[in-house]
Design a protein around this motif. Structure first.
Motif, mmCIF file in Angstrom:
data_model
loop_
_atom_site.group_PDB
_atom_site.id
_atom_site.type_symbol
_atom_site.label_atom_id
_atom_site.label_comp_id
_atom_site.label_asym_id
_atom_site.label_seq_id
_atom_site.Cartn_x
_atom_site.Cartn_y
_atom_site.Cartn_z
ATOM 1 N N LEU A 41 -20.859 8.713 19.980
ATOM 2 C CA LEU A 41 -21.536 9.925 20.450
ATOM 3 C C LEU A 41 -23.010 9.916 20.043
ATOM 4 O O LEU A 41 -23.885 10.240 20.850
ATOM 5 N N VAL A 42 -23.274 9.560 18.797
ATOM 6 C CA VAL A 42 -24.658 9.540 18.309
ATOM 7 C C VAL A 42 -25.468 8.510 19.087
ATOM 8 O O VAL A 42 -26.593 8.784 19.527
ATOM 9 N N GLN A 43 -24.902 7.336 19.271
ATOM 10 C CA GLN A 43 -25.615 6.292 20.006
ATOM 11 C C GLN A 43 -25.927 6.757 21.427
ATOM 12 O O GLN A 43 -27.058 6.606 21.909
ATOM 13 N N ALA A 44 -24.946 7.333 22.109
ATOM 14 C CA ALA A 44 -25.167 7.803 23.479
ATOM 15 C C ALA A 44 -26.188 8.945 23.505
ATOM 16 O O ALA A 44 -27.036 9.004 24.404
ATOM 17 N N ALA A 45 -26.124 9.832 22.521
ATOM 18 C CA ALA A 45 -27.072 10.951 22.468
ATOM 19 C C ALA A 45 -28.494 10.442 22.242
ATOM 20 O O ALA A 45 -29.449 10.947 22.850
ATOM 21 N N LEU A 46 -28.644 9.443 21.383
ATOM 22 C CA LEU A 46 -29.974 8.894 21.137
ATOM 23 C C LEU A 46 -30.517 8.167 22.366
ATOM 24 O O LEU A 46 -31.709 8.260 22.666
ATOM 25 N N VAL A 47 -29.657 7.472 23.088
ATOM 26 C CA VAL A 47 -30.098 6.810 24.316
ATOM 27 C C VAL A 47 -30.581 7.849 25.321
ATOM 28 O O VAL A 47 -31.663 7.714 25.904
ATOM 29 N N LYS A 48 -29.803 8.904 25.520
ATOM 30 C CA LYS A 48 -30.193 9.942 26.478
ATOM 31 C C LYS A 48 -31.472 10.653 26.024
ATOM 32 O O LYS A 48 -32.314 11.000 26.845
ATOM 33 N N THR A 49 -31.595 10.865 24.726
ATOM 34 C CA THR A 49 -32.805 11.510 24.204
ATOM 35 C C THR A 49 -34.013 10.608 24.407
ATOM 36 O O THR A 49 -35.094 11.072 24.782
ATOM 37 N N TYR A 50 -33.843 9.317 24.197
ATOM 38 C CA TYR A 50 -34.945 8.363 24.417
ATOM 39 C C TYR A 50 -35.384 8.374 25.876
ATOM 40 O O TYR A 50 -36.583 8.397 26.173
ATOM 41 N N LEU A 51 -34.413 8.374 26.774
ATOM 42 C CA LEU A 51 -34.739 8.355 28.200
ATOM 43 C C LEU A 51 -35.484 9.621 28.633
ATOM 44 O O LEU A 51 -36.256 9.594 29.592
ATOM 45 N N ALA A 52 -35.256 10.713 27.909
ATOM 46 C CA ALA A 52 -35.924 11.980 28.225
ATOM 47 C C ALA A 52 -36.931 12.344 27.133
ATOM 48 O O ALA A 52 -37.218 13.524 26.918
ATOM 49 N N TRP A 53 -37.470 11.343 26.441
ATOM 50 C CA TRP A 53 -38.307 11.600 25.277
ATOM 51 C C TRP A 53 -39.517 12.484 25.584
ATOM 52 O O TRP A 53 -39.864 13.350 24.786
ATOM 53 N N SER A 54 -40.156 12.304 26.721
ATOM 54 C CA SER A 54 -41.332 13.134 27.019
ATOM 55 C C SER A 54 -40.943 14.620 27.070
ATOM 56 O O SER A 54 -41.689 15.473 26.600
ATOM 57 N N ARG A 55 -39.791 14.925 27.583
ATOM 58 C CA ARG A 55 -39.302 16.305 27.632
ATOM 59 C C ARG A 55 -38.799 16.746 26.259
ATOM 60 O O ARG A 55 -39.075 17.860 25.808
ATOM 61 N N ALA A 56 -38.073 15.863 25.562
ATOM 62 C CA ALA A 56 -37.482 16.204 24.264
ATOM 63 C C ALA A 56 -38.546 16.477 23.204
ATOM 64 O O ALA A 56 -38.439 17.417 22.430
ATOM 65 N N ARG A 57 -39.588 15.663 23.175
ATOM 66 C CA ARG A 57 -40.599 15.808 22.130
ATOM 67 C C ARG A 57 -41.515 17.001 22.362
ATOM 68 O O ARG A 57 -42.215 17.420 21.448
ATOM 69 N N SER A 58 -41.524 17.532 23.573
ATOM 70 C CA SER A 58 -42.396 18.679 23.842
ATOM 71 C C SER A 58 -41.883 19.956 23.173
ATOM 72 O O SER A 58 -42.640 20.890 22.978
ATOM 73 N N GLY A 59 -40.610 19.966 22.817
ATOM 74 C CA GLY A 59 -40.030 21.109 22.103
ATOM 75 C C GLY A 59 -39.585 20.664 20.725
ATOM 76 O O GLY A 59 -40.352 20.086 19.966
ATOM 77 N N ASP A 60 -38.320 20.900 20.439
ATOM 78 C CA ASP A 60 -37.719 20.483 19.183
ATOM 79 C C ASP A 60 -36.808 19.296 19.484
ATOM 80 O O ASP A 60 -35.718 19.472 20.017
ATOM 81 N N PRO A 61 -37.246 18.063 19.180
ATOM 82 C CA PRO A 61 -36.455 16.889 19.546
ATOM 83 C C PRO A 61 -35.059 16.865 18.928
ATOM 84 O O PRO A 61 -34.111 16.428 19.564
ATOM 85 N N LEU A 62 -34.921 17.370 17.702
ATOM 86 C CA LEU A 62 -33.602 17.390 17.073
ATOM 87 C C LEU A 62 -32.672 18.356 17.805
ATOM 88 O O LEU A 62 -31.506 18.047 18.044
ATOM 89 N N ALA A 63 -33.186 19.509 18.192
ATOM 90 C CA ALA A 63 -32.372 20.465 18.951
ATOM 91 C C ALA A 63 -31.970 19.855 20.291
ATOM 92 O O ALA A 63 -30.831 20.029 20.745
ATOM 93 N N TYR A 64 -32.878 19.132 20.924
ATOM 94 C CA TYR A 64 -32.579 18.484 22.196
ATOM 95 C C TYR A 64 -31.472 17.453 22.002
ATOM 96 O O TYR A 64 -30.478 17.436 22.740
#
Length: 173
Positions: A41-64
């Motif tokens: 789950l963590v690995q898949a979540a990190l992959v998805k977060t990386y793919l959407a990093w520009s959106r994730a980092r604009s807010g709270d990346p951990l919450a994303y």
């Protein structure tokens, strides 16, 4: 040769990943009760977060990333319709040094809760998120969060009292 922006993006995400992995791993394990599935789950979540990093980092990346993790766990649950409950044998097998303690007991009791109650308890009390954030993360109403938290805590308290009473008898000897 990669673009400078890509290198900076990768370095930024790597720093995020190093800082967030432990928290995401604990959350995943508490949500699913299985170390191997939690790692996936963590690995898949990190992959998805990386793919959407520009959106994730604009807010709270951990919450994303946490939201992605919870959604992946919900999807996994819907596919399987089963939730493994860690047994004492599984905990002891994963702990060759014999350091099974109260955290393991609390985790086992948590794993026995109904799925929504467990998710709410993990996000609300283990991660210390406000009720509104838990509702947003799980996509449920604030009232549902309050109800699930109340019922889940009541169940945990009743089980803890039973476990605690047995321990106090041994301490008195």
């Amino acid at each position: 040769m990669p673009a400078t922006g890509s290198v900076e993006r990768d370095a930024e995400f790597t720093a995020f990943m190093r800082g967030a992995s432990a928290s995401l791993s604990r959350t995943a394990w508490l949500l699913c009760g299985d170390a191997e599935q939690a790692g996936e789950l963590v690995q898949a979540a990190l992959v998805k977060t990386y793919l959407a990093w520009s959106r994730a980092r604009s807010g709270d990346p951990l919450a994303y990333a946490r939201r992605v993790l919870v959604n992946l766990n919900i999807d996994r649950f819907r596919r399987n319709r089963t939730v493994p409950t860690p047994t004492m044998e599984a905990v002891e097998a994963s702990d060759p040094h014999g350091r099974v303690d109260d955290h393991d007991q609390a985790s086992r009791m948590l794993a026995e809760l109904p799925t929504q109650q467990r998710r709410v308890i993990v996000l609300r009390y283990y991660l210390d998120l406000p009720e509104a954030e838990v509702a947003r993360t799980l996509g449920i109403s604030l009232g549902s969060v309050k109800s699930a938290a109340s019922r889940g805590l009541a169940t945990l308290r009743s089980r803890f009292v039973l476990v605690g009473e047995g321990d106090s008898d041994e301490r008195a000897r």
